[in-house]
Design an enzyme around this catalytic site. Structure first.
Site, PDB file in Angstrom:
ATOM      1  N   ASN A  42       0.859  -1.177   0.000  1.00 43.11           N
ATOM      2  CA  ASN A  42       0.000   0.000   0.000  1.00 43.11           C
ATOM      3  C   ASN A  42       0.901   1.235   0.000  1.00 43.11           C
ATOM      4  OD1 ASN A  42      -1.761   2.225   1.003  1.00 43.11           O
ATOM      5  ND2 ASN A  42      -3.263   0.567   1.067  1.00 43.11           N
ATOM      6  N   ALA A  43       0.570   2.203  -0.825  1.00 43.07           N
ATOM      7  CA  ALA A  43       1.411   3.389  -1.007  1.00 43.07           C
ATOM      8  C   ALA A  43       1.137   4.492   0.015  1.00 43.07           C
ATOM      9  CB  ALA A  43       1.218   3.939  -2.424  1.00 43.07           C
TER      10      ALA A  43
END
Length: 172
Positions: A42-43
């Site tokens: 997840n960024a």
């Protein structure tokens, strides 16, 4: 396996928050590690680290403290819902129990803008938080999801889009 109930986390917020980032509901990976945006791909944390100048690989408590120090609150639209797996599309809308966003605004009166982490969060918000609530009176911006499932944008494109969060914090 049925439709397991996913229970969200407490808000990551303090009275100094000026913006609120809303997700939909924690993923399976997030629930397993007990952290917002806990999936390793997840960024969210890498983006926040770049925007606010902290180490996105630091201990979770340090990342949370850095985000709060920057004036960013984090929560989800749904306090709980049935959802098999992690995809937002699998959230069973009739089972959504919304979070008390107006209560959060009372505890964090400086919040002046809401940012949605993806379209599902924005849609759930519109469906489950009535138009006459205080939270619905704030300006709101939908941003591209930081989820690894949202692979149509590269990291740098997501980072560019999310810069509005830093801009709003700095203008507060």
């Amino acid at each position: 396996m049925g439709n397991p109930v996913v229970i969200g986390f407490a808000p990551l917020a303090d009275a100094t928050a000026s913006v609120l980032v809303l997700g939909s509901l924690p993923s399976v990976a997030s629930v397993l590690v007990g952290q917002y945006y806990g999936h390793p791909r997840n960024a969210f944390w890498p983006i926040m680290g770049r925007l606010f100048g902290f180490d996105a690989t630091a201990q979770y408590s340090e990342r949370c403290a850095a985000l709060q120090a920057a004036g960013v609150a984090v929560w989800d639209v749904a306090a709980q819902a049935q959802r098999p797996g992690s995809l937002d599309a699998a959230i069973r809308a009739p089972t959504v129990q919304p979070t008390d966003l107006d209560g959060l605004l009372r505890r964090c009166p400086g919040i002046g803008h809401v940012f949605f982490n993806g379209g599902a969060a924005a849609t759930l918000f519109r469906r489950h938080h009535p138009a006459d609530t205080d939270i619905r009176q704030l300006p709101a911006t939908r941003l591209p999801s930081t989820s690894p499932a949202h692979a149509s944008l590269r990291f740098e494109q997501k980072l560019t889009a999310w810069q509005v969060v830093r801009d709003r914090v700095q203008s507060s």
